[in-house]
Design a protein around this motif. Structure first.
Motif, PDB file in Angstrom:
ATOM      1  N   ILE A 161       0.835  -1.205   0.000  1.00 16.87           N
ATOM      2  CA  ILE A 161       0.000   0.000   0.000  1.00 16.87           C
ATOM      3  C   ILE A 161       0.869   1.254   0.000  1.00 16.87           C
ATOM      4  O   ILE A 161       0.562   2.246  -0.675  1.00 16.87           O
ATOM      5  N   LEU A 162       1.987   1.227   0.748  1.00 13.64           N
ATOM      6  CA  LEU A 162       2.903   2.368   0.743  1.00 13.64           C
ATOM      7  C   LEU A 162       3.479   2.584  -0.655  1.00 13.64           C
ATOM      8  O   LEU A 162       3.594   3.722  -1.120  1.00 13.64           O
ATOM      9  N   GLN A 163       3.841   1.502  -1.346  1.00 15.19           N
ATOM     10  CA  GLN A 163       4.335   1.633  -2.714  1.00 15.19           C
ATOM     11  C   GLN A 163       3.284   2.283  -3.605  1.00 15.19           C
ATOM     12  O   GLN A 163       3.599   3.164  -4.416  1.00 15.19           O
ATOM     13  N   VAL A 189      -5.176  -2.601   5.014  1.00 10.58           N
ATOM     14  CA  VAL A 189      -5.092  -2.586   3.554  1.00 10.58           C
ATOM     15  C   VAL A 189      -6.265  -1.808   2.958  1.00 10.58           C
ATOM     16  O   VAL A 189      -6.089  -0.943   2.090  1.00 10.58           O
ATOM     17  N   ALA A 190      -7.463  -2.109   3.425  1.00 11.33           N
ATOM     18  CA  ALA A 190      -8.656  -1.451   2.886  1.00 11.33           C
ATOM     19  C   ALA A 190      -8.632   0.045   3.155  1.00 11.33           C
ATOM     20  O   ALA A 190      -8.962   0.851   2.269  1.00 11.33           O
ATOM     21  N   ILE A 214     -13.242  -8.768   1.922  1.00 10.97           N
ATOM     22  CA  ILE A 214     -12.535  -7.527   1.621  1.00 10.97           C
ATOM     23  C   ILE A 214     -13.462  -6.534   0.930  1.00 10.97           C
ATOM     24  O   ILE A 214     -13.287  -5.322   1.028  1.00 10.97           O
ATOM     25  N   LEU A 215     -14.502  -7.041   0.261  1.00 11.72           N
ATOM     26  CA  LEU A 215     -15.431  -6.161  -0.449  1.00 11.72           C
ATOM     27  C   LEU A 215     -16.399  -5.476   0.505  1.00 11.72           C
ATOM     28  O   LEU A 215     -17.134  -4.570   0.098  1.00 11.72           O
ATOM     29  N   ASN A 216     -16.387  -5.899   1.769  1.00 13.66           N
ATOM     30  CA  ASN A 216     -17.113  -5.146   2.789  1.00 13.66           C
ATOM     31  C   ASN A 216     -16.392  -3.845   3.118  1.00 13.66           C
ATOM     32  O   ASN A 216     -16.994  -2.909   3.642  1.00 13.66           O
ATOM     33  N   HIS A 217     -15.088  -3.803   2.832  1.00 22.06           N
ATOM     34  CA  HIS A 217     -14.263  -2.644   3.187  1.00 22.06           C
ATOM     35  C   HIS A 217     -13.846  -1.833   1.967  1.00 22.06           C
ATOM     36  O   HIS A 217     -13.662  -0.622   2.053  1.00 22.06           O
TER      37      HIS A 217
END
Length: 257
Positions: A161-163, A189-190, A214-217
């Motif tokens: 995520i930082l990248q 991540v989300a 993950i699609l909840n977030h």
């Protein structure tokens, strides 16, 4: 916002290079700027192959169809050229690079985008890196650690995520980024992805995943179901909810029929 697609995949066929194994058997997909598309499917359906073909992984060979990025032929570009054109790949299993700090890794990546002979200003880079880490609520000491060396699963994904935050891609391809994450790491991540999209509403995301969680977030605009190398169903977020409740068996049966 330009409404024309940033990524257009047409009748894409691909398999393992040097082997007679067909994996993608005619994939069609179009993603517009600012959209999040999720591709879901059972193991072996071709989800990760699609991600790797877009990124230019050398183990896969395209045997038919096309992939366009902003009207350019993506398949004619080398992997580094695709990255410089705005494609970012977040891997399911990020590699370790002992001896290379995250800061140096990112500085080298940014330097590669510049014209020959142009030098990235060190102070400008440090300012950018600190600003990006503050945006993601990250400890600045994290940037001095060797890339993924000894990292937990959550730390590896936080590094991805930082990248993304530093490189600011036009299209982020996330290959099962949620794999193996506990709920805290998943939320990190989300939150990072959502923060970056709030900052740049035109950043597009192709999210490869097995699971609804993950699609909840990270709420998708479109959800595609892939079975046996083809997208067999597309719709809104409700498609993922139906998959969570019913599984893939009905799609397998329909595809077989």
């Amino acid at each position: 916002m330009d409404d024309s697609p940033i990524l257009v995949v047409k009748a894409l066929e691909a398999g393992v290079a040097d082997e007679d194994i067909d994996i993608l058997k005619g994939v069609d997909l179009a993603i517009r700027p600012g959209e999040i598309h999720a591709v879901m499917g059972p193991n072996g359906s071709g989800k990760s192959t699609l991600a790797k073909v877009i990124a230019g992984h050398p183990e896969y060979e395209v045997t038919g169809g096309s992939v366009g990025l902003r009207g350019e032929d993506l398949l004619e570009m080398e992997p580094d050229e695709r990255a410089q054109a705005g494609v970012f790949m977040a891997f399911q299993y990020p590699v370790e690079i002992p001896g290379v700090s995250i800061a140096n890794f990112l500085r080298t990546a940014l330097q590669s985008r510049l014209e020959d002979g142009e030098e990235l200003d060190l102070f400008d880079f440090q300012e950018l890196l600190m600003e990006r880490m503050e945006l993601l609520d990250m400890d600045v000491a994290f940037a001095q650690r060797p890339v993924n060396d000894g990292f937990s699963g959550g730390e590896k994904k936080r590094n991805e995520i930082l990248q993304m935050a530093v490189l600011k891609p036009a299209l982020a391809v996330m290959d099962e980024t949620d794999s193996g994450l506990d709920i805290d790491a998943l939320q990190v991540v989300a939150r990072g992805v959502n923060t970056l999209r709030d900052e740049d509403p035109e950043m597009s995301v192709l999210l490869i995943t097995h699971y609804q969680r993950i699609l909840n977030h990270i709420v998708p605009d479109r959800v595609h179901v892939m079975v046996d190398g083809r997208i067999v169903e597309s719709g809104g977020p409700e498609v993922a909810l139906e998959l969570e409740a019913q599984g893939y068996e009905e799609y397998r049966k329909a595809h077989a029929a």
